[in-house]
Enzyme design. Structure first.
Site, PDB file in Angstrom:
ATOM      1  N   SER A  96       0.810  -1.213   0.000  1.00  0.00           N
ATOM      2  CA  SER A  96       0.000   0.000   0.000  1.00  0.00           C
ATOM      3  C   SER A  96       0.850   1.273   0.000  1.00  0.00           C
ATOM      4  O   SER A  96       1.604   1.519  -0.927  1.00  0.00           O
ATOM      5  CB  SER A  96      -0.961  -0.037   1.191  1.00  0.00           C
ATOM      6  OG  SER A  96      -1.917   0.993   1.113  1.00  0.00           O
ATOM      7  N   ALA A 402      -9.909   8.993   8.286  1.00  0.00           N
ATOM      8  CA  ALA A 402      -9.426  10.322   7.917  1.00  0.00           C
ATOM      9  C   ALA A 402      -8.354  10.247   6.831  1.00  0.00           C
ATOM     10  O   ALA A 402      -8.197  11.170   6.033  1.00  0.00           O
ATOM     11  CB  ALA A 402      -8.879  11.039   9.145  1.00  0.00           C
ATOM     12  N   ARG A 529      -3.912   5.505  22.317  1.00  0.00           N
ATOM     13  CA  ARG A 529      -4.096   4.103  21.938  1.00  0.00           C
ATOM     14  C   ARG A 529      -2.735   3.477  21.658  1.00  0.00           C
ATOM     15  O   ARG A 529      -1.845   4.127  21.082  1.00  0.00           O
ATOM     16  CB  ARG A 529      -4.998   3.948  20.706  1.00  0.00           C
ATOM     17  CG  ARG A 529      -4.533   4.655  19.472  1.00  0.00           C
ATOM     18  CD  ARG A 529      -5.487   4.419  18.301  1.00  0.00           C
ATOM     19  NE  ARG A 529      -5.414   3.067  17.810  1.00  0.00           N
ATOM     20  CZ  ARG A 529      -4.589   2.659  16.833  1.00  0.00           C
ATOM     21  NH1 ARG A 529      -3.754   3.521  16.266  1.00  0.00           N
ATOM     22  NH2 ARG A 529      -4.599   1.401  16.433  1.00  0.00           N
TER      23      ARG A 529
END
Length: 577
Positions: A96, A402, A529
């Site tokens: 990617s 996002a 996180r």
């Protein structure tokens, strides 16, 4: 029951029992042969010592030089997945938005979905098994899932443009051949194209034609039918696409002839020079908040950036003062949700439409959706698979991260209602026209996975319909300034979260400290996180000014450092210069 009937019943049971025994012996014998061949084949794809691989949302990703054994083993696993599902599955070789030296592989399920989460552990276990233990690792998967090894298997394969793609493809094919699987190697495709093709194939053409050309035709036909005639005052059918020096540039060029000059597209970073994802592409543009070097952009000119495998897309432009403006996944989701909501309302159909975001979504977008557009918003854990699953709860579920990865899902019931309404002559022309446009939007949207090319065409359709320039789109709401930091810790598992990662449950006292800090600032919001791959904790903060967002992120990072076992120097306050 007569004696004769009882006799035949005994004979029938005996024959059935004998057949089961024969079938078991056959399956066991064939299985042992295959497992022996799998171990033998591993000799050509030896696993390096001291490296552990983990299959996550993006599959396996790492330096391409160490992935050969992983690809071989994923060939074995893809064949098993096909046998287990009794359908064709797929394997995409890509990393990617990662740098060109990296590569990876991810498996695709029959309807174009990402690999079922329960199989991620099987993939990880098999990738980490010693070469001589591959047979027993496969045996455990077969036994645990009761897979009939004698069933046929079929796998679609594709890759992006990385130089390491061909040899890694061969390693994957070696694994498929050992399992006796049939396969189709499509060569170079975007990731979304492969997802699309496997769904077309397993739906027996109901979703579309199982060819790359069929993909372009379906999207282009829907796009052209949705284009409205007439002069536009603001919208200009001119766009510059940053192809990230990857496959998206190649496939956009293949799409262009199908669009009949309805869009003037200039493709830059097309792979003719420069490296994949290097100072270009969607990730670069979003993180750096600036155009790729060398792009000549006029104020107001609409620009688009794909990522390396074309499953992410962001838009951007320079305003009249030359200031960079990003139109990211949050902006895309609000644009699409608003337009689809208008069509649903105009059609008179009773369908619930919703938007799924992650905690990283800008707070202004969430408030705009809920307070202005009156669209319900759900929050999911980071990772496209979590958003995709949550979006299934709506009749029409719009989800975007996002970073620009997202799509729209229509439930089977919604699709049926929309198609029936589009052909219902008893409805007035306005309702029928709205339903017809919804039908075309379903054809234009790749529902299998985020698709940069499809999403780009969807956005262009809406902007043209509304006669909006990029500035008009951007003015829907103003993003709150934000800051993202990462703090190194001894053990990332010390931080645990809940509520879609928006609330820390461990270590003790961390969430309370965050709450106190957030309360100090206007429109403040922050969460932490743990990384899924390295011992760092990510800290996100937003507020009404950039200076305050920076300060809030710093203060929260100090709490993480102190309470969650930070390593190295304590985070320093942001520079005020």
């Amino acid at each position: 029951m007569s004696k004769v009937m009882r006799y035949f019943r005994v004979v029938q049971v005996s024959l059935c029992s004998t057949w089961r025994q024969v079938r078991t012996v056959y399956r066991t014998g064939k299985m042992s042969d295959i497992l022996a061949e799998a171990v033998k084949g591993a000799a050509a794809h030896p696993r390096p010592e001291g490296i552990n691989f983990t299959y996550g949302t993006a599959g396996f990703r790492d330096k391409s030089t160490i992935l050969d054994p992983v690809l071989y083993r994923m060939g074995l696993l893809a064949a098993l997945r096909s046998k287990a599902k009794k359908a064709t599955v797929a394997a995409m070789i890509t990393a990617s938005h990662n740098p060109e030296p990296d590569n990876g592989v991810k498996l695709v399920d029959p309807m174009g979905e990402m690999l079922e989460a329960a199989w991620e552990k099987h993939a990880t276990d098999l990738a980490n098994a010693k070469d001589e233990d591959i047979g027993s690792a496969l045996q455990r998967i077969i036994d645990a899932l009761d897979i009939d090894i004698s069933l046929p298997s079929d796998v679609f394969v594709a890759r992006d443009t990385r130089p390491s793609g061909p040899p890694l493809t061969q390693a994957l094919l070696d694994g498929l051949k050992v399992m006796g699987s049939t396969f189709t190697d499509f060569g170079i495709l975007t990731t979304p194209q492969l997802h699309y093709l496997v769904r077309c194939h397993n739906s027996r053409g109901a979703y579309g034609e199982t060819t790359e050309e069929g993909y372009y035709k379906k999207l282009a036909q829907a796009f052209l039918k949705l284009r409205e005639d007439g002069t536009k005052k603001k919208y200009q059918p001119v766009v510059i696409i940053d192809g990230a020096n990857g496959v998206g540039a190649l496939k956009t060029r293949k799409l262009q002839p199908h669009l009949n000059d309805s869009l003037k597209i200039t493709v830059c970073n097309d792979g003719s020079s420069g490296k994949l994802n290097e100072k270009c592409g969607a990730d670069f543009v979003k993180v750096q908040q600036k155009p790729p070097p060398g792009m000549e952009i006029q104020p107001g000119q609409r620009c688009v950036s794909f990522d390396g495998d074309a499953d992410r897309v962001v838009f951007f432009y320079l305003n009249k003062d030359g200031v960079f403006n990003l139109l990211d996944g949050d902006k895309i989701s609000t644009l699409i949700a608003g337009y689809l909501g208008e069509l649903v309302s105009a059609s008179g159909l009773q369908l619930n439409i919703g938007v799924v975001q992650t905690a990283y979504a800008n707070g202004s977008s969430t408030r705009y959706l809920e307070d202005v557009m009156k669209v319900p918003v759900s929050c999911a854990k980071t990772g496209v698979k979590h958003l995709h699953h949550k979006a299934l709860e709506f009749d029409v579920g719009v989800y975007f991260e996002a970073n620009g990865h997202g799509t729209v899902l229509f439930s089977d019931q919604a699709e049926q209602k929309i198609k029936v309404a589009s052909q219902d002559d008893s409805l007035d022309s306005g309702k029928r026209e709205a339903a017809t446009r919804l039908t075309l939007m379903m054809d234009l949207i790749n529902q299998t996975v985020g698709d940069a090319i499809s999403d780009f065409l969807v956005v262009e359709t809406i902007l043209s319909t509304r006669d909006w320039a990029a500035d008009d789109w951007n003015m829907q709401y103003k993003d709150l300034p934000s800051r993202l930091l990462k703090i190194k810790v001894k053990d990332r598992t010390a931080v645990q979260t809940t509520d879609a990662e928006r609330c820390a449950t461990a270590p003790a006292g961390l969430q309370e400290a965050i709450n106190k800090l957030v309360a100090k600032y206007q429109q403040g919001r922050s969460f932490v996180r743990p990384s899924g791959t390295e011992d760092v904790v990510r800290v996100f903060a937003e507020a009404d000014t950039q200076a305050i967002a920076d300060m809030l992120a710093h203060e929260v990072s100090v709490q993480v450092y102190q309470l969650a076992g930070g390593v190295g120097e304590q985070p320093q306050p942001p520079s005020t210069s």
